[in-house]
Design a protein around this motif. Structure first.
Motif, PDB file in Angstrom:
ATOM      1  N   ILE A 267       0.840  -1.208   0.000  1.00 36.16           N
ATOM      2  CA  ILE A 267       0.000   0.000   0.000  1.00 36.16           C
ATOM      3  C   ILE A 267       0.870   1.251   0.000  1.00 36.16           C
ATOM      4  O   ILE A 267       0.613   2.222  -0.732  1.00 36.16           O
ATOM      5  N   PHE A 271       0.896   3.979  -3.178  1.00 40.21           N
ATOM      6  CA  PHE A 271       0.496   5.370  -2.997  1.00 40.21           C
ATOM      7  C   PHE A 271       1.667   6.320  -3.207  1.00 40.21           C
ATOM      8  O   PHE A 271       1.458   7.484  -3.556  1.00 40.21           O
ATOM      9  N   SER A 300       4.845   8.740   1.758  1.00 38.15           N
ATOM     10  CA  SER A 300       3.794   7.736   1.858  1.00 38.15           C
ATOM     11  C   SER A 300       3.908   6.932   3.157  1.00 38.15           C
ATOM     12  O   SER A 300       2.898   6.593   3.780  1.00 38.15           O
ATOM     13  N   ALA A 304       1.011   6.867   6.016  1.00 36.68           N
ATOM     14  CA  ALA A 304       0.355   5.640   6.473  1.00 36.68           C
ATOM     15  C   ALA A 304       0.346   5.543   7.989  1.00 36.68           C
ATOM     16  O   ALA A 304      -0.566   4.956   8.581  1.00 36.68           O
ATOM     17  N   HIS A 326      -5.597   7.088   1.407  1.00 34.22           N
ATOM     18  CA  HIS A 326      -4.453   6.305   1.869  1.00 34.22           C
ATOM     19  C   HIS A 326      -4.574   5.975   3.354  1.00 34.22           C
ATOM     20  O   HIS A 326      -4.348   4.831   3.782  1.00 34.22           O
ATOM     21  N   SER A 330      -4.929   2.233   4.938  1.00 38.69           N
ATOM     22  CA  SER A 330      -3.885   1.758   5.858  1.00 38.69           C
ATOM     23  C   SER A 330      -4.490   1.315   7.188  1.00 38.69           C
ATOM     24  O   SER A 330      -4.175   0.237   7.706  1.00 38.69           O
TER      25      SER A 330
END
Length: 362
Positions: A267, A271, A300, A304, A326, A330
């Motif tokens: 992830i 992102f 990123s 997160a 995002h 997360s």
């Protein structure tokens, strides 16, 4: 043989990293850090490779690291001389072994054995720093722990003889004779040093100064070193045993934890690409936008974690919306996967808990 060599290398590498990093946090003197690391590696590898109840790799790493950090602290932070550095180290190491395994020292013979082995290891640990510093002092300084071994063993025996399980009622005569040789030699050495350096004392004050120095070096520092080491090890022992029970749980959770980490990092990486693409096609979407994948991965990662450690700031509506998506993904990934993992491994964890409960009952 190859297995022992590989184990020794792993212990040495672990202890060296721990003590070197702590040493440079304490002092910038390379020789002082080398002194601490040398003692840590020698003691850690020696104790770790011995095996038995008082040995083992993790015991070697723990004892070696503690001895090394104390050595670096005395030499670097306090900037004291060899007369203060050497006396507490050997009793400290023996006290740590005694605290981690009380059955290892049940008489003067056991104390002499442990003290002799650790004295040799400390002497070897001094060598690298002595070679890097003053080579002329190397033979004398490296021999001091071995010369002090009988006196140290006698003190430790006297401090331990009243405890449960101690087998000897009085110290061996040979040990007493060997121990008394050290105060005599040090008394002559200190007396000669006081006379030669002319410290401004005369007559009875010279004698009192020598007596005070001998009491501090031969009694106070070793006793404090042994008692502190034993007390610290006894406090740590039941708390370290918890980690032994956690190993079974970690084996069960290792694969799910790895799956969670892979998904979470995926992830973050995806992102990072989304952020970079948005900034590329819509310049100014982020303030202080960096260049390159590394900057976007860093942004990123902290996004997160819902942390504001990155210099990049979302400015446009699209950038803020992307950051919000995002964060939702997360947090959702962490919650959903955690619930799924706990549901799947709960029966295994329950079996481990029942097994540990049965062991405690036995």
């Amino acid at each position: 043989m190859s297995r022992l060599a590989w184990l020794g290398i792993r212990i040495a590498a672990t202890v060296a990293v721990v003590v070197a990093t702590c040493g440079y946090a304490i002092t910038g003197d390379h020789t002082d850090v080398l002194l601490g690391a040398g003692c840590a590696v020698a003691v850690g590898v020696g104790v770790g490779l011995r095996g038995g109840s008082s040995g083992g790799p993790w015991t070697g790493i723990l004892i070696g690291s503690m001895v090394g950090v104390v050595t670096a602290f005395l030499a670097g932070a306090l900037s004291v001389g060899w007369g203060v550095i050497i006396p507490p180290l050997l009793p400290l190491a023996v006290g740590l072994i005694d605290g981690l395994d009380r059955s290892s020292l049940s008489g003067y013979r056991d104390v002499v054995r442990e003290a002799f082995i650790l004295a040799v290891l400390l002497s070897l640990g001094f060598v690298p720093a002595l070679i890097a510093g003053d080579v002329s002092q190397a033979p004398l300084v490296a021999a001091v722990p071995i010369l002090a071994m009988p006196w140290t063993a006698l003190l430790i025996g006297l401090l331990s003889r009243r405890r449960e399980g101690w087998g000897d009622t009085r110290p061996p005569r040979l040990l007493v004779l060997g121990a008394l040789a050290l105060p005599v030699l040090m008394g002559f050495a200190f007396g000669f040093g006081v006379i030669r350096e002319d410290v401004g004392l005369s007559g009875v004050w010279n004698v009192l100064w020598i007596v005070f120095t001998l009491i501090v070096s031969l009694v106070l520092l070793p006793v404090v070193g042994f008692l502190v080491g034993r007390a610290a090890a006894r406090w740590l022992r039941p708390r370290l045993e918890v980690y032994g029970q956690l190993v079974a749980y970690l084996r069960v959770m290792w694969v799910p934890i790895g799956g969670f980490a892979i998904g979470y990092l995926t992830i973050i990486f995806l992102f990072a690409g989304f952020y970079g693409t948005l900034e590329r096609f819509s310049p100014g979407a982020f303030a202080d936008a960096g260049t390159g994948l590394a900057s976007w991965v860093s942004f990123s990662f902290f996004t997160a974690l819902a942390q504001d450690y990155a210099a990049i700031v979302p400015v446009s509506a699209a950038a803020r919306m992307l950051v919000g998506v995002h964060l939702v993904l997360s947090v959702g990934w962490a919650l959903v996967l955690f619930a799924a993992v706990m549901t799947s491994i709960e029966p295994k964890l329950a079996r481990i808990a029942r097994r540990h409960a049965g062991e405690d009952t036995d």
